[in-house]
Design a protein around this motif. Structure first.
Motif, PDB file in Angstrom:
ATOM      1  N   ILE A  96       0.832  -1.198   0.000  1.00  0.00           N
ATOM      2  CA  ILE A  96       0.000   0.000   0.000  1.00  0.00           C
ATOM      3  C   ILE A  96       0.868   1.251   0.000  1.00  0.00           C
ATOM      4  O   ILE A  96       2.041   1.217   0.364  1.00  0.00           O
ATOM      5  N   GLY A  97       0.277   2.356  -0.438  1.00  0.00           N
ATOM      6  CA  GLY A  97       0.956   3.636  -0.432  1.00  0.00           C
ATOM      7  C   GLY A  97       0.288   4.598   0.535  1.00  0.00           C
ATOM      8  O   GLY A  97      -0.888   4.455   0.868  1.00  0.00           O
ATOM      9  N   THR A  98       1.052   5.581   0.975  1.00  0.00           N
ATOM     10  CA  THR A  98       0.509   6.585   1.884  1.00  0.00           C
ATOM     11  C   THR A  98       1.283   7.874   1.718  1.00  0.00           C
ATOM     12  O   THR A  98       2.238   7.955   0.940  1.00  0.00           O
ATOM     13  N   PHE A  99       0.869   8.909   2.444  1.00  0.00           N
ATOM     14  CA  PHE A  99       1.601  10.181   2.470  1.00  0.00           C
ATOM     15  C   PHE A  99       1.835  10.551   3.929  1.00  0.00           C
ATOM     16  O   PHE A  99       1.178  10.007   4.837  1.00  0.00           O
ATOM     17  N   PRO A 100       2.776  11.460   4.216  1.00  0.00           N
ATOM     18  CA  PRO A 100       3.281  11.593   5.586  1.00  0.00           C
ATOM     19  C   PRO A 100       2.247  11.851   6.669  1.00  0.00           C
ATOM     20  O   PRO A 100       2.284  11.189   7.724  1.00  0.00           O
ATOM     21  N   THR A 101       1.327  12.815   6.496  1.00  0.00           N
ATOM     22  CA  THR A 101       0.433  13.125   7.612  1.00  0.00           C
ATOM     23  C   THR A 101      -0.482  11.963   7.953  1.00  0.00           C
ATOM     24  O   THR A 101      -0.770  11.704   9.127  1.00  0.00           O
ATOM     25  N   VAL A 102      -0.943  11.235   6.947  1.00  0.00           N
ATOM     26  CA  VAL A 102      -1.791  10.072   7.200  1.00  0.00           C
ATOM     27  C   VAL A 102      -0.942   8.904   7.709  1.00  0.00           C
ATOM     28  O   VAL A 102      -1.389   8.121   8.543  1.00  0.00           O
ATOM     29  N   ALA A 104       1.381   9.078   9.691  1.00  0.00           N
ATOM     30  CA  ALA A 104       1.671   9.292  11.118  1.00  0.00           C
ATOM     31  C   ALA A 104       0.417   9.332  11.976  1.00  0.00           C
ATOM     32  O   ALA A 104       0.520   9.454  13.193  1.00  0.00           O
ATOM     33  N   SER A 105      -0.764   9.211  11.375  1.00  0.00           N
ATOM     34  CA  SER A 105      -1.992   9.394  12.155  1.00  0.00           C
ATOM     35  C   SER A 105      -3.017   8.297  11.894  1.00  0.00           C
ATOM     36  O   SER A 105      -3.218   7.416  12.732  1.00  0.00           O
ATOM     37  N   LEU A 106      -3.632   8.306  10.735  1.00  0.00           N
ATOM     38  CA  LEU A 106      -4.700   7.353  10.441  1.00  0.00           C
ATOM     39  C   LEU A 106      -4.182   5.935  10.231  1.00  0.00           C
ATOM     40  O   LEU A 106      -4.826   4.957  10.618  1.00  0.00           O
ATOM     41  N   LEU A 107      -3.007   5.819   9.605  1.00  0.00           N
ATOM     42  CA  LEU A 107      -2.512   4.505   9.195  1.00  0.00           C
ATOM     43  C   LEU A 107      -2.049   3.604  10.342  1.00  0.00           C
ATOM     44  O   LEU A 107      -2.381   2.406  10.339  1.00  0.00           O
ATOM     45  N   ALA A 245      -3.022  24.113   9.289  1.00  0.00           N
ATOM     46  CA  ALA A 245      -2.592  22.711   9.205  1.00  0.00           C
ATOM     47  C   ALA A 245      -3.807  21.801   9.230  1.00  0.00           C
ATOM     48  O   ALA A 245      -4.772  22.070   9.954  1.00  0.00           O
ATOM     49  N   PRO A 246      -3.773  20.708   8.455  1.00  0.00           N
ATOM     50  CA  PRO A 246      -4.857  19.717   8.565  1.00  0.00           C
ATOM     51  C   PRO A 246      -4.868  19.091   9.951  1.00  0.00           C
ATOM     52  O   PRO A 246      -3.823  18.959  10.596  1.00  0.00           O
ATOM     53  N   THR A 247      -6.026  18.691  10.405  1.00  0.00           N
ATOM     54  CA  THR A 247      -6.134  18.092  11.737  1.00  0.00           C
ATOM     55  C   THR A 247      -5.242  16.863  11.874  1.00  0.00           C
ATOM     56  O   THR A 247      -4.638  16.635  12.927  1.00  0.00           O
ATOM     57  N   LEU A 248      -5.148  16.042  10.822  1.00  0.00           N
ATOM     58  CA  LEU A 248      -4.334  14.829  10.904  1.00  0.00           C
ATOM     59  C   LEU A 248      -2.840  15.129  11.015  1.00  0.00           C
ATOM     60  O   LEU A 248      -2.055  14.221  11.284  1.00  0.00           O
ATOM     61  N   ALA A 249      -2.456  16.385  10.784  1.00  0.00           N
ATOM     62  CA  ALA A 249      -1.043  16.756  10.927  1.00  0.00           C
ATOM     63  C   ALA A 249      -0.706  17.177  12.349  1.00  0.00           C
ATOM     64  O   ALA A 249       0.436  17.544  12.632  1.00  0.00           O
ATOM     65  N   LEU A 250      -1.686  17.124  13.260  1.00  0.00           N
ATOM     66  CA  LEU A 250      -1.497  17.656  14.604  1.00  0.00           C
ATOM     67  C   LEU A 250      -1.294  16.554  15.633  1.00  0.00           C
ATOM     68  O   LEU A 250      -1.795  16.636  16.761  1.00  0.00           O
ATOM     69  N   GLU A 251      -0.546  15.535  15.287  1.00  0.00           N
ATOM     70  CA  GLU A 251      -0.315  14.415  16.203  1.00  0.00           C
ATOM     71  C   GLU A 251       0.508  14.835  17.424  1.00  0.00           C
ATOM     72  O   GLU A 251       0.296  14.360  18.519  1.00  0.00           O
ATOM     73  N   GLY A 252       1.454  15.733  17.215  1.00  0.00           N
ATOM     74  CA  GLY A 252       2.300  16.157  18.333  1.00  0.00           C
ATOM     75  C   GLY A 252       2.398  17.672  18.365  1.00  0.00           C
ATOM     76  O   GLY A 252       3.073  18.261  17.514  1.00  0.00           O
ATOM     77  N   ILE A 253       1.736  18.306  19.317  1.00  0.00           N
ATOM     78  CA  ILE A 253       1.775  19.760  19.434  1.00  0.00           C
ATOM     79  C   ILE A 253       2.830  20.150  20.455  1.00  0.00           C
ATOM     80  O   ILE A 253       2.804  19.692  21.598  1.00  0.00           O
ATOM     81  N   VAL A 312     -12.755  20.133  16.243  1.00  0.00           N
ATOM     82  CA  VAL A 312     -11.378  19.687  16.066  1.00  0.00           C
ATOM     83  C   VAL A 312     -10.739  19.574  17.434  1.00  0.00           C
ATOM     84  O   VAL A 312     -10.449  20.577  18.079  1.00  0.00           O
ATOM     85  N   PRO A 313     -10.534  18.347  17.951  1.00  0.00           N
ATOM     86  CA  PRO A 313      -9.995  18.202  19.305  1.00  0.00           C
ATOM     87  C   PRO A 313      -8.572  18.699  19.396  1.00  0.00           C
ATOM     88  O   PRO A 313      -7.805  18.548  18.462  1.00  0.00           O
ATOM     89  N   ASP A 314      -8.233  19.291  20.515  1.00  0.00           N
ATOM     90  CA  ASP A 314      -6.844  19.666  20.780  1.00  0.00           C
ATOM     91  C   ASP A 314      -6.075  18.395  21.068  1.00  0.00           C
ATOM     92  O   ASP A 314      -6.372  17.670  22.003  1.00  0.00           O
ATOM     93  N   PRO A 315      -5.045  18.053  20.238  1.00  0.00           N
ATOM     94  CA  PRO A 315      -4.288  16.806  20.436  1.00  0.00           C
ATOM     95  C   PRO A 315      -3.670  16.698  21.829  1.00  0.00           C
ATOM     96  O   PRO A 315      -3.411  15.610  22.301  1.00  0.00           O
TER      97      PRO A 315
END
Length: 319
Positions: A96-102, A104-107, A245-253, A312-315
């Motif tokens: 499978i393929g992916t891109f960085p923000t996903v 690190a988050s959804l995948l 920033a997209p929400t999925l890019a907010l894994e580590g604030i 949008v929850p605060d991570p």
């Protein structure tokens, strides 16, 4: 051309030593078995059986062909077993393929769930920008890929199959010392006079920022072009500007950064799973799609609150 089904039947005759015993075992008539053996002899161009009152014996050619038939039967059984393993997700590889923000988050939760359930399937993941993902899909280096699109750049290809997984709304990143940092949400227009930190190299989020700001009547003043979201956060914390920033890019604030949910209008991107339409969905791929859907359902952030705004929850809150 020799008929494989007749070869297998002939191997059964050789194994059982008679036409009658073979017919009884396979629920055929003796006449039907004899006819098939005779046709095989015609195809072979020589006798395969010596027939006599006590049954049959093999000619040298018959013995050689019966040995081949036994090998064919073993190979067919092995093939059936392998196919059963693939269908039952007890073997195989999924690419499978992916891109960085996903990635690190959804995948990760989907990968964990899939591997816990199907440990014998080998899973390989390739990460790239959109152009690279398309190249790998088209060359069959990967079977399917996570991708994204926006309203103004929908994926519209007849040769692909698209499964929407999640809407990924954006958020605003502001320094803790910013006058609006304590707000519970904001609009882009609230930051018309601010400097902006955006993504470099014509990143899609940079385009989303410019389009969205223009839609509400101002041109964003770009103070810095960052190469990743962590770099952008560092400069937001330093007070150089604000960022989108997209929400999925907010894994580590990082400390010093506040996340403000963005009220519409906002450039929501869709997270998708894409495969080539002529590439059938295998049982393995279907199972992984199920894991992705569960991960997306657990992370979904587009449920409206009482005021109709996207939540949008605060991570940092763990929500």
């Amino acid at each position: 051309m020799l008929d494989v089904r007749r070869i297998l039947l002939f191997a059964e005759v050789a194994r059982r030593g008679s036409v009658t015993a073979t017919a009884r075992a396979l629920n055929y008539t003796p006449s039907a078995v004899s006819q098939q053996v005779s046709r095989l002899e015609t195809e072979a161009g020589q006798p395969l059986l010596d027939r006599h009152a006590r049954g049959v014996t093999l000619t040298d050619a018959g013995r050689a062909l019966a040995d081949r038939g036994e090998r064919i039967a073993r190979e067919l059984k092995a093939a059936e077993s392998e196919l059963a393993d693939f269908a039952g997700l007890r073997a195989g590889t999924l690419r499978i393929g992916t891109f960085p923000t996903v990635g690190a988050s959804l995948l990760p939760p989907a990968v964990i769930a899939f591997r816990d359930t199907h440990p014998d399937v080998r899973l390989t993941v390739r990460s790239a920008r959109i152009a690279g993902l398309w190249s790998m899909l088209e060359s069959r280096e990967i079977e399917m890929s996570l991708m994204w699109d926006y309203d103004w750049c929908r994926i519209d290809r007849e040769d692909v199959d698209i499964t929407p997984l999640l809407d990924d709304p954006p958020a605003l990143l502001v320094g803790d010392r910013h006058p609006l940092a304590t707000r519970t949400d904001a609009t882009l227009a609230d930051f018309a006079d601010d400097s902006w930190i955006t993504r470099a190299d014509r990143h899609p989020v940079a385009e989303a920022l410019v389009r969205s700001c223009r839609a509400v009547g101002f041109e964003p003043q770009i103070a810095y072009e960052a190469h990743d979201y962590q770099e952008a956060q560092g400069l937001v914390a330093a007070g150089l500007g604000v960022a989108l920033a997209p929400t999925l890019a907010l894994e580590g604030i990082r400390p010093g950064v506040s996340v403000l949910p963005l009220r519409p209008p906002a450039p929501v991107r869709r997270i998708l799973l894409v495969r080539m339409a002529d590439h059938a969905l295998t049982p393995t791929a279907g199972a992984f799609l199920g894991s992705l859907r569960e991960s997306a359902a657990a992370r979904r952030t587009d449920a409206p609150d009482a005021g109709g705004r996207a939540v949008v929850p605060d991570p940092r809150s763990g929500s």
